[in-house]
Design an enzyme around this catalytic site. Structure first.
Site, PDB file in Angstrom:
ATOM      1  N   ASP A  63     -26.490  36.786   0.500  1.00 55.85           N
ATOM      2  CA  ASP A  63     -27.928  37.005   0.629  1.00 55.85           C
ATOM      3  C   ASP A  63     -28.091  38.235   1.508  1.00 55.85           C
ATOM      4  O   ASP A  63     -27.878  38.184   2.723  1.00 55.85           O
ATOM      5  CB  ASP A  63     -28.596  35.789   1.275  1.00 55.85           C
ATOM      6  CG  ASP A  63     -30.107  35.934   1.383  1.00 55.85           C
ATOM      7  OD1 ASP A  63     -30.625  37.052   1.160  1.00 55.85           O
ATOM      8  OD2 ASP A  63     -30.779  34.935   1.706  1.00 55.85           O
ATOM      9  N   SER A 142     -36.608  52.767  -7.592  1.00 56.42           N
ATOM     10  CA  SER A 142     -37.645  52.482  -8.590  1.00 56.42           C
ATOM     11  C   SER A 142     -38.576  53.672  -8.700  1.00 56.42           C
ATOM     12  O   SER A 142     -38.768  54.430  -7.734  1.00 56.42           O
ATOM     13  CB  SER A 142     -38.453  51.250  -8.165  1.00 56.42           C
ATOM     14  OG  SER A 142     -39.560  51.044  -9.018  1.00 56.42           O
ATOM     15  N   TYR A 155     -43.840  46.581  -1.879  1.00 58.46           N
ATOM     16  CA  TYR A 155     -42.707  46.877  -2.753  1.00 58.46           C
ATOM     17  C   TYR A 155     -42.513  48.384  -2.895  1.00 58.46           C
ATOM     18  O   TYR A 155     -41.391  48.897  -2.777  1.00 58.46           O
ATOM     19  CB  TYR A 155     -42.927  46.239  -4.121  1.00 58.46           C
ATOM     20  CG  TYR A 155     -41.786  46.496  -5.097  1.00 58.46           C
ATOM     21  CD1 TYR A 155     -40.608  45.773  -5.010  1.00 58.46           C
ATOM     22  CD2 TYR A 155     -41.897  47.469  -6.092  1.00 58.46           C
ATOM     23  CE1 TYR A 155     -39.556  46.003  -5.889  1.00 58.46           C
ATOM     24  CE2 TYR A 155     -40.862  47.714  -6.964  1.00 58.46           C
ATOM     25  CZ  TYR A 155     -39.690  46.971  -6.866  1.00 58.46           C
ATOM     26  OH  TYR A 155     -38.651  47.219  -7.739  1.00 58.46           O
ATOM     27  N   ALA A 157     -43.370  50.636  -0.816  1.00 59.83           N
ATOM     28  CA  ALA A 157     -42.892  51.156   0.468  1.00 59.83           C
ATOM     29  C   ALA A 157     -41.396  50.921   0.630  1.00 59.83           C
ATOM     30  O   ALA A 157     -40.673  51.792   1.126  1.00 59.83           O
ATOM     31  CB  ALA A 157     -43.657  50.506   1.609  1.00 59.83           C
ATOM     32  N   LYS A 159     -39.132  50.718  -1.699  1.00 61.73           N
ATOM     33  CA  LYS A 159     -38.377  51.585  -2.601  1.00 61.73           C
ATOM     34  C   LYS A 159     -38.468  53.054  -2.176  1.00 61.73           C
ATOM     35  O   LYS A 159     -37.496  53.805  -2.319  1.00 61.73           O
ATOM     36  CB  LYS A 159     -38.865  51.400  -4.038  1.00 61.73           C
ATOM     37  CG  LYS A 159     -38.516  50.030  -4.628  1.00 61.73           C
ATOM     38  CD  LYS A 159     -37.014  49.766  -4.578  1.00 61.73           C
ATOM     39  CE  LYS A 159     -36.633  48.466  -5.267  1.00 61.73           C
ATOM     40  NZ  LYS A 159     -35.164  48.228  -5.233  1.00 61.73           N
TER      41      LYS A 159
END
Length: 249
Positions: A63, A142, A155, A157, A159
């Site tokens: 994890d 992304s 999200y 931020a 990437k």
């Protein structure tokens, strides 16, 4: 001698598709993810492929949000494989979030996995490659790193931060013969977000993995997936009108 790729987040989505694509190309594999049962099933699937029984496939539970364990777990996996050519930093999560809607903990969780966990993975890979004369780090970022998307502020931020981290690391580590490839996927059909069909130019994880593997094998610094139409649209994304996303819920 077969090349060896290590992939985090390999139990589903892009990570799983990349593992299968690399297996088709004759790579030995190190696969890491939270869900060990899915990794075991994936290893069995690879073994059933033509030539799959001749491949070394090692798996480990990981994890990446637990950043303190990333280094030790990956070093153990690298040692088991003995030879590592490529490390694909893929593990990531997504969740629609609203700014100022009491979802800060959700946003911070995205940051912990997608940025801090990715940074920890890059560090583990670089430590190994420094000791072994070089290598290749691949980061799955992304196209969301280039354009703001409503309900995806956190999200985007994560990437954007990861992309910048990869770019800086590539300059810093060139003298150690460590190459970096930054992959910028558009919309890929996985279970990371519901209702993906609403997004434009959606491709399957299998198609995306094939294009990604091509970019990786050519050691390109940046790979946009799918190439068409995003490679053409990429220069425009930073100035994309916000209204483009208004109909996506």
């Amino acid at each position: 001698m077969n090349r060896t790729a290590v992939i985090t987040g390999a139990s589903s989505g892009i990570g799983k598709a990349l593992a299968l694509e690399f297996a088709k190309r004759g790579y030995n594999l190190g696969l890491a993810a939270r869900r060990i049962d899915r990794l075991e099933a994936l290893r069995a699937e690879i073994a059933s492929m033509p030539g799959g029984q001749n491949l070394q496939v090692e798996i480990t539970a990981l994890d990446v949000s637990n950043t303190e364990l990333v280094g030790p777990v990956l070093q153990g996996l690298f040692n088991t494989l003995e030879k590592v050519d490529v490390v694909v930093v893929n593990a990531g999560v997504n969740k629609l979030t609203g700014v100022g809607k009491g979802q800060l903990n959700d946003e911070l969780a995205l940051m912990q996995t997608n940025l801090l966990g990715a940074m920890a993975t890059v560090n583990a890979a670089v430590e190994w490659f420094k000791q072994h004369g070089g290598g290749h780090v691949v980061g799955i970022s992304s196209l969301a790193s280039l354009t703001p998307i409503p309900k995806q502020a956190a999200y985007c931020a994560t990437k954007a931060g990861f992309s910048m981290y990869l770019d800086a690391a590539a300059i810093e580590l060139k003298k150690y013969k460590i190459d970096f490839t930054k992959i910028l996927p558009g919309f890929v059909k996985t279970d990371i977000v519901d209702n993906m069909e609403q997004y434009p130019f959606l491709v399957s994880a299998e198609q995306a993995a094939k294009e990604m593997a091509n970019h990786i094998e050519k050691r390109r610094s940046v790979g946009v997936v799918p190439g068409y139409p995003w490679k053409i649209l990429k220069p425009l994304l930073a100035n994309m009108p916000s209204g483009v996303w208004r109909y996506m819920k």
